[in-house]
Design an enzyme around this catalytic site. Structure first.
Site, short mmCIF file in Angstrom:
data_model
loop_
_atom_site.label_atom_id
_atom_site.label_comp_id
_atom_site.label_asym_id
_atom_site.label_seq_id
_atom_site.Cartn_x
_atom_site.Cartn_y
_atom_site.Cartn_z
N ASP A 1 31.77 29.00 13.27
CA ASP A 1 31.05 28.05 14.07
C ASP A 1 29.47 28.73 13.80
O ASP A 1 29.32 29.81 13.99
CB ASP A 1 31.28 27.83 15.48
CG ASP A 1 30.26 26.97 16.04
OD1 ASP A 1 30.08 25.84 15.50
OD2 ASP A 1 30.09 27.08 17.30
N GLU B 1 28.02 30.96 16.78
CA GLU B 1 28.33 32.56 16.78
C GLU B 1 27.22 33.44 16.67
O GLU B 1 26.30 33.02 15.71
CB GLU B 1 29.63 32.93 15.70
CG GLU B 1 30.87 32.59 16.09
CD GLU B 1 31.30 33.35 17.30
OE1 GLU B 1 31.53 34.47 17.19
OE2 GLU B 1 31.35 32.58 18.18
N ASP C 1 35.36 28.69 17.63
CA ASP C 1 34.57 29.48 16.91
C ASP C 1 34.85 29.68 15.41
O ASP C 1 34.23 30.02 14.72
CB ASP C 1 34.46 30.82 17.65
CG ASP C 1 33.79 30.68 19.18
OD1 ASP C 1 32.69 29.85 19.15
OD2 ASP C 1 34.21 31.49 20.02
N GLU D 1 39.13 30.60 19.81
CA GLU D 1 38.08 30.78 20.74
C GLU D 1 37.86 32.30 20.91
O GLU D 1 38.65 32.93 21.43
CB GLU D 1 38.13 30.11 21.94
CG GLU D 1 37.06 30.18 22.92
CD GLU D 1 35.90 29.59 22.40
OE1 GLU D 1 34.51 29.79 22.89
OE2 GLU D 1 35.79 28.36 21.65
N ARG D 2 36.54 32.73 20.43
CA ARG D 2 36.25 34.27 20.73
C ARG D 2 35.35 34.57 21.91
O ARG D 2 34.38 34.02 21.97
CB ARG D 2 35.64 34.79 19.20
CG ARG D 2 35.09 36.09 19.46
CD ARG D 2 34.76 36.51 18.01
NE ARG D 2 33.85 37.81 18.00
CZ ARG D 2 32.53 37.77 17.55
NH1 ARG D 2 31.91 36.79 17.17
NH2 ARG D 2 32.02 39.08 17.72
#
Length: 174
Positions: free
Chosen positions: A47, A50, A78, A100-101
């Site tokens: 994404d 980020e 992400d 998802e980070r």
């Protein structure tokens, strides 16, 4: 019902026209077995939201390991994977994995301001089967920066795994 509503790839990505045909709120789905590996490339999408510095480092490591990747606006998550036809680049399929980070300090902030629950809701509703919540340790000068008690963050991670049924992974850093 609690079952996620399947949505087409166009709602997850800003991309070409969706390949999957929708018929009265149903999405025709492909399985991995339907995709000939000689005709499709698997590409990791990152994404654009980020952080720029971490994205460059991540991309460098991906290239070193021969992982095809692109930066693109993702409406959910992400990182996610697509299969793109090798000759007809307009044919793209979202594969059923999304990440998802969160750095541990950002996890703390998102719990405080409510983004944590909103993002988990959107991930649950995206229709992808394999949601991975990646929690990255973050320290300054060797000291972990949280913003909330560490036990609170561990409880949030446990709830994410048990109640939301996401895979939760912890990592030192990217």
């Amino acid at each position: 019902s609690d079952k996620p509503i399947p949505i087409s790839p166009i709602k997850i990505l800003e991309s070409q026209e969706p390949i999957l045909e929708e018929k009265e709120n149903e999405v025709a789905c492909l399985t991995v077995d339907d995709i000939n590996p000689l005709e499709f490339d698997v590409i990791l999408l990152i994404d654009v939201a980020e952080s720029k510095s971490s994205t460059k480092e991540i991309q460098k490591k991906l290239v070193e390991n021969n992982v095809k990747n692109e930066i693109r606006k993702c409406h959910v998550g992400d990182f996610l994977w697509i299969a793109r036809h090798t000759t007809d680049k307009s044919k793209e399929f979202v594969l059923p994995y999304i990440i998802e980070r969160k750095r541990i300090d950002d996890l703390s902030s998102s719990i405080k301001d409510g983004r944590f629950h909103e993002q988990k809701f959107r991930l649950k509703q995206c229709g992808l089967e394999n949601v991975i919540y990646l929690i990255e340790n973050y320290s300054r000068g060797g000291k972990v920066q949280c913003g909330l008690p560490f036990t609170t963050l561990l409880q949030a991670a446990a709830n994410t795994q048990i109640q939301s049924k996401f895979q939760v992974k912890f990592t030192e850093s990217c």
